[in-house]
Design a protein around this motif. Structure first.
Motif, mmCIF file in Angstrom:
data_model
loop_
_atom_site.group_PDB
_atom_site.id
_atom_site.type_symbol
_atom_site.label_atom_id
_atom_site.label_comp_id
_atom_site.label_asym_id
_atom_site.label_seq_id
_atom_site.Cartn_x
_atom_site.Cartn_y
_atom_site.Cartn_z
ATOM 1 N N PRO A 197 0.825 -1.219 0.000
ATOM 2 C CA PRO A 197 0.000 0.000 0.000
ATOM 3 C C PRO A 197 0.851 1.258 0.000
ATOM 4 O O PRO A 197 1.895 1.326 0.657
ATOM 5 N N SER A 198 0.400 2.253 -0.750
ATOM 6 C CA SER A 198 1.089 3.536 -0.799
ATOM 7 C C SER A 198 0.668 4.398 0.390
ATOM 8 O O SER A 198 -0.245 4.053 1.153
ATOM 9 N N ARG A 199 1.318 5.547 0.518
ATOM 10 C CA ARG A 199 0.970 6.464 1.612
ATOM 11 C C ARG A 199 -0.477 6.931 1.491
ATOM 12 O O ARG A 199 -1.206 7.003 2.483
ATOM 13 N N LEU A 200 -0.915 7.224 0.236
ATOM 14 C CA LEU A 200 -2.298 7.661 0.029
ATOM 15 C C LEU A 200 -3.282 6.545 0.359
ATOM 16 O O LEU A 200 -4.373 6.798 0.885
ATOM 17 N N LEU B 230 -2.854 4.237 2.640
ATOM 18 C CA LEU B 230 -2.916 4.127 4.104
ATOM 19 C C LEU B 230 -3.735 5.272 4.698
ATOM 20 O O LEU B 230 -4.494 5.063 5.657
ATOM 21 N N ILE B 231 -3.592 6.474 4.130
ATOM 22 C CA ILE B 231 -4.414 7.608 4.599
ATOM 23 C C ILE B 231 -5.887 7.311 4.350
ATOM 24 O O ILE B 231 -6.754 7.556 5.214
ATOM 25 N N PHE B 232 -6.187 6.791 3.160
ATOM 26 C CA PHE B 232 -7.572 6.413 2.828
ATOM 27 C C PHE B 232 -8.101 5.377 3.809
ATOM 28 O O PHE B 232 -9.240 5.477 4.292
ATOM 29 N N ALA B 233 -7.280 4.373 4.141
ATOM 30 C CA ALA B 233 -7.703 3.326 5.080
ATOM 31 C C ALA B 233 -7.952 3.912 6.469
ATOM 32 O O ALA B 233 -8.947 3.557 7.133
ATOM 33 N N PRO C 291 -11.540 6.998 -2.208
ATOM 34 C CA PRO C 291 -10.532 8.023 -1.900
ATOM 35 C C PRO C 291 -10.962 9.449 -2.225
ATOM 36 O O PRO C 291 -10.435 10.396 -1.647
ATOM 37 N N TYR C 292 -11.921 9.617 -3.164
ATOM 38 C CA TYR C 292 -12.307 10.959 -3.609
ATOM 39 C C TYR C 292 -13.563 11.428 -2.885
ATOM 40 O O TYR C 292 -14.593 10.735 -2.881
ATOM 41 N N SER D 146 -7.053 -0.762 2.308
ATOM 42 C CA SER D 146 -5.881 -0.535 1.459
ATOM 43 C C SER D 146 -5.985 -1.356 0.183
ATOM 44 O O SER D 146 -5.618 -0.888 -0.903
ATOM 45 N N MET D 147 -6.485 -2.582 0.277
ATOM 46 C CA MET D 147 -6.705 -3.406 -0.913
ATOM 47 C C MET D 147 -7.789 -2.812 -1.796
ATOM 48 O O MET D 147 -7.694 -2.851 -3.029
#
Length: 697
Positions: free
Chosen positions: A11-14, A16-19, A54-55, A467-468
């Motif tokens: 998972p990217s940083r974005l 993880l933030i989303f999660a 995410p949006y 994250s997935m």
């Protein structure tokens, strides 16, 4: 393949933030549900998982659609249940028909609004199932109100967290994608208008652009639900994307003309085309604020560049060059219109200049597959009837979970050509989530006494699953693990679970998905090849309809729908080489339907030419028969000798017309029809004019 993707997942940083944002929204929804002592708090936290995105604009719009769909489902449940609850089999039939009908309507609407209809269908079933299960404890009105409240808590929590903490706006993404599309259009023009072997994949490049515009068209709906860039610009942005379809048609036609000139081996063509390309691109890349009157302007030296080129050509080559000149001029005009609209959109101006013919309709002119929608509706009817009937016959206490999962999975994946592979992931995911539920219920929860402890132990599931969900390839796995685990835990204020109810509910969930898988595999699932073949049939029906159209907004709307269909075709992972060829041809053919319209208009402008009228009518009849045959047999990928001969007759008539402008336009249209719609080479076409026998396959 899936196992390798799981091992490679990072998972990217974005992500993880989303999660983490989704986790905060989920815990907020669960806490509020506990405080309100709602009947099924699991639906609040489950809703957060379902609408997670995410949006922020997508989250907000989906929140609204989910709430509206839930309220509609609750109203339908309240209307039906009191009258039919004592006639279970009749109720099952009515409920199944409603779920199927709602799904059918949902599949016809390719915008995010379709979520309302789908949710209204299976929400009705879920409220009814819960009302029957808890009939001794709650009445139907309490169940319906609780369901609306549970969903409301989930959507409000998600919307607030998404818009407050590190919001990511869909407007910025749309802006990036639109700019990329405009750059791709100019880059494609630069590549096509050159003398070299025309790239064989140019149709794929343009089809990807068409597909992207359809995607952006759907994304634009979300702009009304956020405060970022392009807020409130949904309608003008969609109109701009409609205009992009005209540019794509221009580019396809232009590439066909260059290909013809290559075959005709026109001497000194390269320097002239290079000059035209340079002047056109320099003109288009000017950094200036456009005004509507700029749409009528052309690059400096445009007429001179083409005049020099036409002067060194043979009569046959001059016709193709005149067609090329028209295509380049239309490309420049149309892309200027697109750029003008895009500048106005970024400035917050919603008005469409009167110089641009609007193509937007109240009901968007996008491809709708009634066949797939009907099959999806039928499969939803059968699944809902089977799972509900099995519950009635068995009297199984946990049968309502089987019925719920059957109704849900009957609806949520039917937009796919073949939902079976994803349903298999659902089954395996349900088994894995059942294991997680067992671990939590019997190993962890007995030691949890405070809400903060509950949040802490649920955090790892949220982190991994969400994250997935941010990864396109692993999204189904993440959704199944996250949603099924949260739903399977069935969290309440006074939490209790026993081994028997755990095993019953876990088995019921898997069984419900299994019923969906079997029915969808038998009734609904189609291969990409079959799906593409059906859409190609609709394409040739649209080609036949174009024979009777006149140029104007109706024609442009028709063309927009055809190009959108090509975009849908290019999402299909077809294997058959003939179908792949037909998909490439569909884009070329769509770009040339304007020549069918022009031919008819020219004949109307010359009523004194009786021969012209009758010969054009004869050609239209032949083309109608040809398109009808194409609907049934896609391998017919070129005109018959009879049609080519008829075109040759019209070419001879055109050479006798006194009006030079009309004569040239008619010859251009005949040339384009033969080359781009009939896929007949220039050599074959002109051999008919001069009476040389040619074999046409």
């Amino acid at each position: 393949m899936l196992f390798k993707q799981l091992l490679a997942f990072r998972p990217s940083r974005l992500d993880l933030i989303f999660a983490c944002k989704t986790f905060v929204a989920g815990m907020l929804a669960l806490f509020i549900s506990f405080e309100l002592d709602l009947i099924n708090p699991m639906w609040s936290i489950g809703t957060v998982m379902i609408i997670a995105n995410p949006y922020s604009g997508m989250v907000s719009s989906k929140c609204v659609y989910r709430l509206v769909g839930t309220v509609a489902g609750a109203i339908i449940a309240l209307m039906l249940t009191p009258y039919f609850i004592n006639t279970p089999w009749l109720f099952t039939v009515i409920l199944s028909l409603w779920v199927g009908f709602a799904l059918y309507v949902s599949l016809l609407d390719r915008t995010p609004r379709s979520y309302v209809f789908m949710l209204a269908g299976y929400s009705t079933a879920m409220i009814v199932y819960n009302a029957i299960t808890y009939i001794d404890t709650y009445n139907i009105f309490d169940i319906a109100v609780a369901r609306v409240l549970e969903i409301s808590v989930g959507v409000i929590s998600t919307a607030v967290v998404s818009a407050t903490f590190f919001p990511v706006h869909v407007g910025a993404m749309i802006k990036q994608r639109v700019n990329k599309t405009l750059n791709d259009l100019e880059a494609t023009f630069e590549k096509l208008i050159t003398v070299q072997k025309t790239p064989e994949n140019y149709t794929q490049i343009l089809s990807v652009i068409t597909r992207d515009t359809s995607d952006i068209h759907a994304l634009a709906v979300h702009l009304a639900y956020e405060k970022g860039e392009l807020k409130g610009m949904t309608k003008p942005l969609q109109e701009m994307l409609h205009q992009v379809s005209l540019v794509v048609a221009n580019l396809v036609a232009l590439s066909q003309r260059v290909k013809q000139l290559e075959h005709m081996q026109l001497l000194n063509l390269a320097p002239h085309l290079s000059r035209i390309r340079q002047h056109s691109l320099a003109f288009l890349k000017q950094e200036k604020v456009l005004i509507p009157t700029d749409l009528q302007t052309l690059p400096r030296g445009f007429e001179e560049d083409f005049s020099e080129l036409i002067a060194i050509a043979t009569p046959e080559q001059q016709i193709v060059l005149a067609a090329l000149k028209m295509d380049v001029r239309h490309f420049i005009t149309n892309i200027l219109a697109v750029k003008l609209l895009w500048q106005q959109i970024q400035q917050g101006n919603k008005e469409i200049p009167t110089e641009i013919t609007a193509i937007t309709t109240k009901y968007p002119s996008l491809h709708r597959d009634h066949g797939i929608a009907i099959r999806g509706g039928i499969s939803a009817v059968l699944i809902t009837f089977i799972v509900t009937g099995a519950w009635i016959l068995s009297g199984w206490k946990a049968g309502f979970m089987m019925a719920q999962m059957g109704a849900i999975t009957a609806c949520i994946l039917t937009a796919l050509d073949n939902p079976v592979p994803v349903l298999r992931i659902f089954i395996w995911g349900s088994i894995v989530s059942a294991g997680l539920v067992f671990l939590y219920a019997f190993g962890i929860f007995p030691h949890v006494t405070h809400f903060w402890q509950l949040a802490l132990v649920l955090f790892p599931v949220f982190l991994v699953a969400v994250s997935m969900m941010a990864n396109q390839m692993l999204m189904p796995v993440g959704m199944v693990l996250g949603i099924n685990t949260m739903m399977g835990l069935n969290l309440h204020n006074k939490y209790s679970i026993d081994a028997v109810s755990y095993l019953d509910s876990s088995f019921a969930m898997v069984l419900g998905v299994l019923v969906s898988l079997i029915v969808i595999d038998l009734v609904r699932a189609v291969s990409p090849d079959i799906s593409a073949t059906r859409i190609l049939t609709l394409h040739y029906q649209a080609m036949r309809q174009a024979l009777t159209l006149s140029y104007g907004s109706e024609f442009k709307i028709h063309l927009r729908g055809m190009l959108d269909r090509v975009g849908v075709l290019n999402t299909k992972m077809v294997q058959n080489p003939e179908i792949k060829t037909s998909i490439q041809n569909a884009l070329i053919e769509s770009s040339s339907i304007i020549d069918l319209v022009r031919l008819q208009e020219i004949s109307h402008k010359l009523p004194e030419c009786i021969d012209l009228q009758s010969e054009v009518n004869l050609l239209q009849q032949q083309l109608a028969e040809y398109f009808q045959r194409q609907e049934k047999q896609l391998s017919l990928n070129h005109f018959s000798a009879q049609i080519v001969q008829q075109i040759a007759v019209l070419q001879r008539i055109a050479q006798q017309i006194d009006d030079e402008q009309l004569a040239q336009r008619m010859l251009i249209s005949l040339n384009n029809i033969c080359e781009s719609i009939g896929h007949v080479s220039t050599e074959q076409m002109y051999s008919e004019i001069y009476g040389v026998g040619v074999s046409h396959g």
